[in-house]
Design a protein around this motif. Structure first.
Motif: not given
Length: 132
Positions: A51-75
């Protein structure tokens, strides 16, 4: 799983999203995944993304920040796109907008079991107001 392994797994998941490779999504997302407190399951998660890609045909997930603290990842994900029609209840109608999403993924057994997501709707509102 190490911080590095979990970070790479999350980046591979984001690449899967950007490729709209829905048959592969089950490698990254648990069958019983919960999104913002609601159990949607893998099938519901895929429907949400389609549905997201249908509503936003040019949708692209750009990872600006990623922090890993297992078992969690914050983006912090950035989106520079042109949603069709209404998006988040706002009349975007194909105008270009930039917004971010802050998301936390909880991993269990190598897959995403829970997702907490907040989209910066105020940023979109401000851009729409300034373009009028």
């Amino acid at each position: 799983m190490t911080k590095t392994d979990l970070s790479q797994l999350c980046r591979d998941y984001i690449a899967c999203l950007n490729g709209q490779d829905w048959p592969r999504l089950g490698q990254f997302v648990d069958d019983g995944v919960i999104h913002n407190g609601r159990r949607v399951g893998l099938a519901g998660y895929i429907e949400m993304l389609e549905r997201d890609f249908d509503e936003i045909p040019d949708l692209y997930f750009d990872v600006m920040m990623l922090i890993s603290d297992p078992p969690y990842v914050a983006c912090r994900l950035g989106f520079d796109c042109r949603p069709r029609g209404k998006f988040l209840g706002l009349e975007v109608n194909g105008r270009g907008v930039f917004f971010t999403e802050n998301v936390i993924y909880e991993f269990g057994s190598g897959k995403i079991v829970e997702v907490w997501s907040v989209i910066d709707k105020a940023a979109i509102e401000a851009q729409l107001a300034s373009s009028n």
